[in-house]
Scaffold this motif. Structure first.
Motif, short mmCIF file in Angstrom:
data_model
loop_
_atom_site.label_atom_id
_atom_site.label_comp_id
_atom_site.label_asym_id
_atom_site.label_seq_id
_atom_site.Cartn_x
_atom_site.Cartn_y
_atom_site.Cartn_z
N THR A 106 28.36 75.65 52.71
CA THR A 106 28.53 74.78 51.56
C THR A 106 27.40 74.69 50.60
OG1 THR A 106 30.87 75.27 52.06
CG2 THR A 106 30.76 73.92 50.32
N TYR A 109 25.44 77.15 48.99
CA TYR A 109 26.31 78.03 48.39
C TYR A 109 26.25 77.51 47.26
CZ TYR A 109 28.39 81.88 50.93
OH TYR A 109 28.60 83.42 50.92
N TYR A 110 26.65 76.38 46.91
CA TYR A 110 26.74 75.56 46.07
C TYR A 110 24.91 75.78 44.62
CZ TYR A 110 27.90 71.94 41.95
OH TYR A 110 27.23 71.26 41.22
N ASN A 322 31.53 80.05 56.96
CA ASN A 322 31.80 80.16 55.55
C ASN A 322 31.84 80.94 54.73
OD1 ASN A 322 32.49 76.91 54.63
ND2 ASN A 322 29.40 76.70 53.44
N GLY A 325 34.11 78.35 52.38
CA GLY A 325 33.15 77.62 51.53
C GLY A 325 32.31 78.58 50.22
N ALA A 329 32.91 77.00 46.79
CA ALA A 329 31.62 77.31 45.86
C ALA A 329 30.97 77.68 44.86
CB ALA A 329 30.34 76.43 46.80
N THR A 441 33.80 75.28 55.39
CA THR A 441 35.31 75.68 55.46
C THR A 441 35.87 76.99 56.71
OG1 THR A 441 34.97 74.67 53.25
CG2 THR A 441 36.78 75.46 53.72
#
Length: 855
Positions: A106, A109-110, A322, A325, A329, A441
């Motif tokens: 995550t 990704y963010y 993910n 997630g 994000a 997630t």
């Protein structure tokens, strides 16, 4: 870290199982399920169980490469930043794109989302989750106002009825399958499988509904109409919590095509069991009507009030570790971070939070559109992270053309040789599972830690570190100045406050003040709780929406392509096998890509079991080994998605689907491709076992799989068979029968250990592979036995392996005298670990009963 158990999360599917990993050496580890993790309570599937076989450094990308040569990080990153800056200055921010992956954490990704949307100023970042989950996301947004999965795994065990839609759960989500098995054993939960194929999951169900490809909308519309006719709608729930479009009920039309008795049985089960969960997965999502399928399922639950209570709800099961997630994000092109959209107010809040004046003005291009734009030259710079689009996207031949045309292709990868890395200008070595640090997630909104087991190998870096280094070179260093992954998590968690400001449920703000030590020790937690929508939906009026959906028109008959092609996963493999393909244990289940076809269709087309066949579509062709299956609908074909140009010479499935996408979600329709099939008859067949990876050219078929000590390759071709020239140096022994076109060659080293062995025939039979392949792991081998292809005193034949966890074959199960799956487990241990083989054991036992009855 040697000797200490590390609690982490599995690398594979969206179940998100906890893993307890104990490092035993420099690159060795023992794997157990984490008994304290609520997703799996200590259970693991076959892939998770054998993660320890995939953590070696063979095949890893360990240094940056620029135009095919090794380079230092500064040179590689300077080139990436320069190409990126020049492209933006000359052609604008929409001339660049990121294509990312559910394999990212995550935090990665963010950072990718912040860099592209917040500072480069384009929405052109999309994820391979577009290929598996985008239609579920769109359905959630239309019905609930937010991408919310309203269920948890506890609902599966509390339900009285579970519908599985487009999900071969026993193979693709085995730990959830174990929970369903336990629910059936303990309180008699009924199970319905809605799937065109009679899969192993379907064989174990109380009812199999063989819906036609893309027939789900008509089926669920008809099912809802039937519940209305029986007076089983929840009028109070509809009045208090749901908006219903005008003429909605009149629109529940369409021929579901299911036999009347089967439909009646389905309706009776739904009517009798209000505690009902509907699990839907790739078979529903990967369709040009995937969003409508999701909403048809959700409509049924909303209209009957079967939602927001224990044991009831529509449950989208994600495919990657993910995918969720990434959705949170902002990894999808059509959203900002934290479930936010592109309204003026949402954009203003995001820009203020990121302190940027460069925020993109709207959505970017979705995956298929993105590669179309690359092909057309509108996107001139693409950065691919942790995924293999040259294999996984539909019409993959077109995708390769696009990448070959692109001015700059950057790939961040852990694997050195993939179909996509072969097309890259810059390769950046990234961390793999066991080295990464961050969060994921799972399908039930459970956030878990992935923790490192090993130090970063070679010069590899975390994806967020690579992107931050490029951001610094572009002048945005202060905005990407994290010194730990915990700092990124804190920023992301704080940003979820914006979601609440705009009426969303996503909220991680209670974690925003965790210090680094607290982040390191963070236990799994579930955002939204058990019933995230119980206090209202994420819409302006806090009410859900029924969505009018219409069944697609049946495809017109096409004499050039009379079959419908479906594709999917195998039990023990994962995506494009860049990880699982290195496991000798996992490779036992399916060593080649198989074409599953109904026996009557095979006979009509001249296909034979074990022969080869070519599938042709409007986009391309691919070759497979034929497997007859009466679980296939007449007129349907099924092939696996995993093989690539690195692992096979013909079985690349995603050459075959077209570029058609769902008009709402942009998700491709993989599951219903018009196709033709024809037999392929090579002049010779062969197999090769070898210590080292061999390269092949000019063959009509080859497929490679891992064995202990090396590789097993199946081969077929026309004309002269000159594979023997590719054998390694060493002491060569050989036998030939020119009448039958048989040739056998073995190569040994000075100690007598086998280096390679080749077996060729033009008209005869080839010996079993298992014994020959096993000699690669032995210290010495008898030349006479090698050329015979068997031991002088053969061991008992186990038969094809059914349980890879314990190495139990069909013949051993047949001979153990057991009459139930449980008894087989007691006698042989088969099915007692991951459980994904239990449906196969049940099928085998049923077949033995039929044989005994016939005798």
């Amino acid at each position: 870290m040697t000797g200490r158990a590390v609690r982490t999360t599995c690398a594979y599917c969206g179940v998100g199982c906890g893993v307890s990993a104990t490092v035993t050496g420099e690159r060795t580890v023992t794997i157990k399920g984490d008994a304290g993790h609520r997703a799996n309570f200590g259970r693991l599937c076959s892939k998770g169980t054998h993660l320890g076989e995939t953590v070696g450094l063979e095949g890893r990308l360990l240094t940056p490469e620029v135009f095919g040569r090794q380079a230092g990080w500064d040179e590689a990153l300077d080139l990436v930043a320069t190409r990126l800056r020049d492209c933006i200055e000359q052609h604008g921010p929409d001339s660049v794109a990121f294509y990312v992956s559910g394999q990212l954490l995550t935090e990665d990704y963010y950072v990718a989302n912040k860099l592209m949307k917040g500072f480069i100023g384009s929405g052109n970042i999309d994820t391979n989750s577009r290929l598996c989950m985008a239609s579920a996301v769109a359905a959630h947004n239309r019905a609930f106002g937010e991408d919310i999965v309203p269920c948890t795994y506890d609902d599966l065990e509390a339900a009285d009825l579970v519908l599985l839609v487009g999900s071969n759960t026993a193979w693709c989500h085995p730990v959830l399958w174990q929970r369903l098995e336990r629910a059936r054993e303990q309180h008699g939960t009924k199970l319905v499988v809605i799937d065109p194929r009679r899969t192993e999951t379907a064989e174990q169900a109380d009812l199999h509904v063989p819906v036609a490809p893309d027939g789900d909308v008509a089926l669920f519309n008809s099912l809802l109409a039937e519940m209305q006719a029986r007076g089983l709608l929840d009028a109070d729930y509809l009045a208090e919590h749901v908006n219903v479009p005008e003429d909605f009920w009149a629109g529940l039309t369409g021929d579901h095509g299911i036999a009347p008795d089967t439909f009646r049985s389905l309706a009776d089960l739904v009517a009798a069991h209000p505690k009902m969960v509907t699990m839907f997965s790739m078979g529903a999502n990967q369709s040009v009507s995937g969003t409508d399928k999701g909403n048809a399922i959700i409509n049924l639950h909303l209209a009957t009030g079967r939602i927001n209570r224990l044991g009831a709800g529509p449950f989208s099961i994600t495919g990657q570790p993910n995918a969720m997630g990434g959705r949170e994000a902002g990894g999808l092109a059509n959203m900002l971070a934290c479930h936010l959209g592109f309204s003026k107010a949402e954009r203003a809040d995001v820009a203020a939070f990121w302190q940027t004046d460069r925020l993109c003005t709207g959505p970017g291009l979705k995956a298929v559109e993105m590669f179309q734009a690359i092909h057309e030259g509108r996107i001139k710079f693409v950065w691919v992270m942790a995924t293999n689009p040259a294999v996984s996207l539909p019409d993959a031949g077109f995708v390769r053309e696009a990448l070959a045309r692109c001015e700059t292709v950057v790939v961040s990868e852990a694997s050195a040789d993939t179909d996509t890395t072969r097309l890259a200008h810059v390769l950046l070595p990234a961390l793999a599972w066991g080295e990464k640090d961050g969060t994921v997630t799972n399908s039930e909104r459970l956030v878990s830690r992935q923790r490192p087991l090993f130090d970063p190998p070679g010069e590899s870096l975390a994806d967020w570190q690579i992107m931050s280094a490029v951001a610094r070179r572009l002048g945005w260093g202060d905005d990407f100045a994290w010194d730990s992954v915990a700092g990124i998590f804190r920023e992301y968690a704080a940003m979820t406050a914006l979601a609440g400001r705009h009426g969303k449920v996503l909220d991680l703000t209670d974690k925003a003040q965790l210090d680094d030590a607290g982040f390191d020790l963070m236990e799994p937690f579930q955002w939204g709780g058990a019933f995230p929508l119980a206090n209202g939906y994420a819409t302006p009026d806090r009410r859900a929406r029924l969505v009018t959906v219409q069944a697609p028109e049946p495809a017109a008959a096409n004499p050039d392509f009379p079959f419908r092609l479906n594709n999917g996963r195998y039990r023990d493999q994962w995506h494009t096998m860049t990880r699982t393909g290195w496991s000798a244990t996992l490779s036992q289940h399916r060593r080649e890509p198989l074409l599953e076809v109904h026996p009557a269709d095979a006979a009509a087309r001249g296909l034979t079991a074990g022969g080869l066949a070519r599938i042709v579509t409007a986009q391309g062709s691919a070759v497979y080994r034929v497997a007859l299956s009466d679980g296939q609908r007449r007129g349907d074909l099924f092939v696996p998605m995993h093989w690539t140009d690195v692992t096979a010479g013909g079985g690349r499935t995603n050459r075959l689907p077209g570029q058609g996408v769902d008009p709402v979600s942009g998700q491709p329709g993989y599951k219903n491709t018009p196709a033709q099939v024809e037999p392929l008859k090579p002049e010779w067949r062969a197999f090769l076992v070898s210590r080292e990876i061999a390269a092949f050219e000019g063959l009509i078929w080859w497929a490679r799989s891992r064995v202990a000590g090396g590789w097993l390759c199946e081969l077929a071709g026309d004309g002269a068979c000159d594979i023997a020239r590719m054998l390694p140096d060493g002491a060569r022994i050989e036998a030939a029968d020119h009448v039958r076109g048989m040739r056998r060659v073995a190569v040994q080293d000075e100690t007598g250990a086998l280096l390679a062995a080749l077996f060729v025939t033009r008209s005869g039979e080839l010996p079993p592979r298992e014994w020959v392949a096993a000699q690669l792991a032995q210290s010495a081998a008898s030349p006479i036995e090698l050329l015979a292809g068997r031991a002088s005193t053969p061991a008992p034949d186990r038969g094809p392996i059914v349980c890879i966890c314990h190495g139990v074959g069909e013949n051993e199960i047949a001979a153990c005298g057991a009459g139930t799956v449980a008894e087989v487990g007691e006698a042989t241990q088969a099915g007692t670990n991951c459980g994904s083989c239990r449906p196969a054991i049940a099928r085998l036992l049923a077949g033995l009963e039929l044989v005994e009855a016939a005798e």
